[in-house]
Design a protein around this motif. Structure first.
Motif, PDB file in Angstrom:
ATOM      1  N   PRO A   1     -18.524  25.030  47.033  1.00  0.00           N
ATOM      2  CA  PRO A   1     -18.877  24.849  45.616  1.00  0.00           C
ATOM      3  C   PRO A   1     -19.664  23.556  45.431  1.00  0.00           C
ATOM      4  O   PRO A   1     -19.352  22.526  46.022  1.00  0.00           O
ATOM      5  N   ARG A   2     -20.692  23.626  44.621  1.00  0.00           N
ATOM      6  CA  ARG A   2     -21.507  22.454  44.342  1.00  0.00           C
ATOM      7  C   ARG A   2     -20.713  21.521  43.439  1.00  0.00           C
ATOM      8  O   ARG A   2     -20.049  21.962  42.510  1.00  0.00           O
ATOM      9  N   GLU A   3     -20.795  20.230  43.735  1.00  0.00           N
ATOM     10  CA  GLU A   3     -19.975  19.259  43.017  1.00  0.00           C
ATOM     11  C   GLU A   3     -20.699  18.586  41.862  1.00  0.00           C
ATOM     12  O   GLU A   3     -20.079  18.236  40.875  1.00  0.00           O
TER      13      GLU A   3
ATOM     14  N   CYS B   1     -25.662  22.051  41.405  1.00  0.00           N
ATOM     15  CA  CYS B   1     -25.487  23.376  40.799  1.00  0.00           C
ATOM     16  C   CYS B   1     -26.828  23.915  40.305  1.00  0.00           C
ATOM     17  O   CYS B   1     -27.149  25.093  40.510  1.00  0.00           O
TER      18      CYS B   1
END
Length: 154
Positions: A16-18, A23
C-alpha cells in the motif's frame, strides 16, 4: 515489434502506498498503462508472450527481459530498448538496472542480425545519471533522453 510491460510499470506491484503523492503516482501509472496498451494495440505492437510471438513471426527470441524489441525481417535488423521513466524510486538504481539488462542483451545477440541497443530515459533526475554512463558509448549502446516535446529529446 514487441514490448514487455512489467506489472510494476503499470502500478500493480508493491505494498500500500503511504503518501498522498505515491497514491497519486500509482493512479497515474495505472491510467497510463491502459492508454499505452491501447496505443500499442493500434500500432500492432505485441504485448505479452514474446517468445511465442517471435516463433510465430520467424524472428530470433532474445533471452532476458528487454522492454522493447523491434524487428526488420527483410534487412535482418533489430532495435532493443531498455526504458526507465521518472518515479519515486532511486534514479541511479533504476538506470543501473537498465544498463545491466542492455549489457546482458548485448552478450547474446542473434548471429547474422544487425542489432542496435539503446537505453531510453525520461525524467531529469535519471538523465543526470545517464550523463555519467560514458561507457555506454564504448559498448556501442545509444542513450536517449526523452522530453515532453520531441524536439527537445537528446
Amino acid at each position: 515489434m514487441c514490448a514487455d510491460i512489467d506489472p510494476s510499470e503499470e502500478g500493480r506491484t508493491g505494498g500500500p502506498r503511504e503518501s498522498p503523492a505515491a497514491c497519486k503516482r500509482q493512479r497515474e501509472m495505472q491510467a497510463d498503462a491502459l492508454l499505452v496498451r491501447q496505443q500499442f494495440k493500434a500500432l500492432r505492437v505485441n504485448v505479452g508472450d514474446r517468445k511465442l510471438w517471435c516463433a510465430a513471426q520467424g524472428v530470433p527470441y532474445l533471452e532476458g527481459d528487454p522492454d522493447i524489441v523491434a524487428y526488420d525481417r527483410v534487412r535482418m535488423r533489430c532495435i532493443v530498448a531498455e526504458v526507465e521513466g521518472a518515479s519515486a524510486g532511486q534514479p541511479e538504481q533504476k538506470l543501473h538496472k537498465a544498463i545491466s539488462q542492455i549489457v546482458q542483451t548485448a552478450s547474446q545477440l542473434p548471429e547474422g542480425w544487425q542489432c542496435n541497443l539503446v537505453v531510453v530515459v525520461y525524467g531529469e533526475k535519471i538523465t543526470i545519471h545517464l550523463g555519467h554512463a560514458k561507457a555506454l558509448q564504448a559498448l556501442n549502446i545509444a542513450a536517449l533522453h526523452l522530453r515532453d516535446r520531441p524536439d527537445d529529446d537528446q
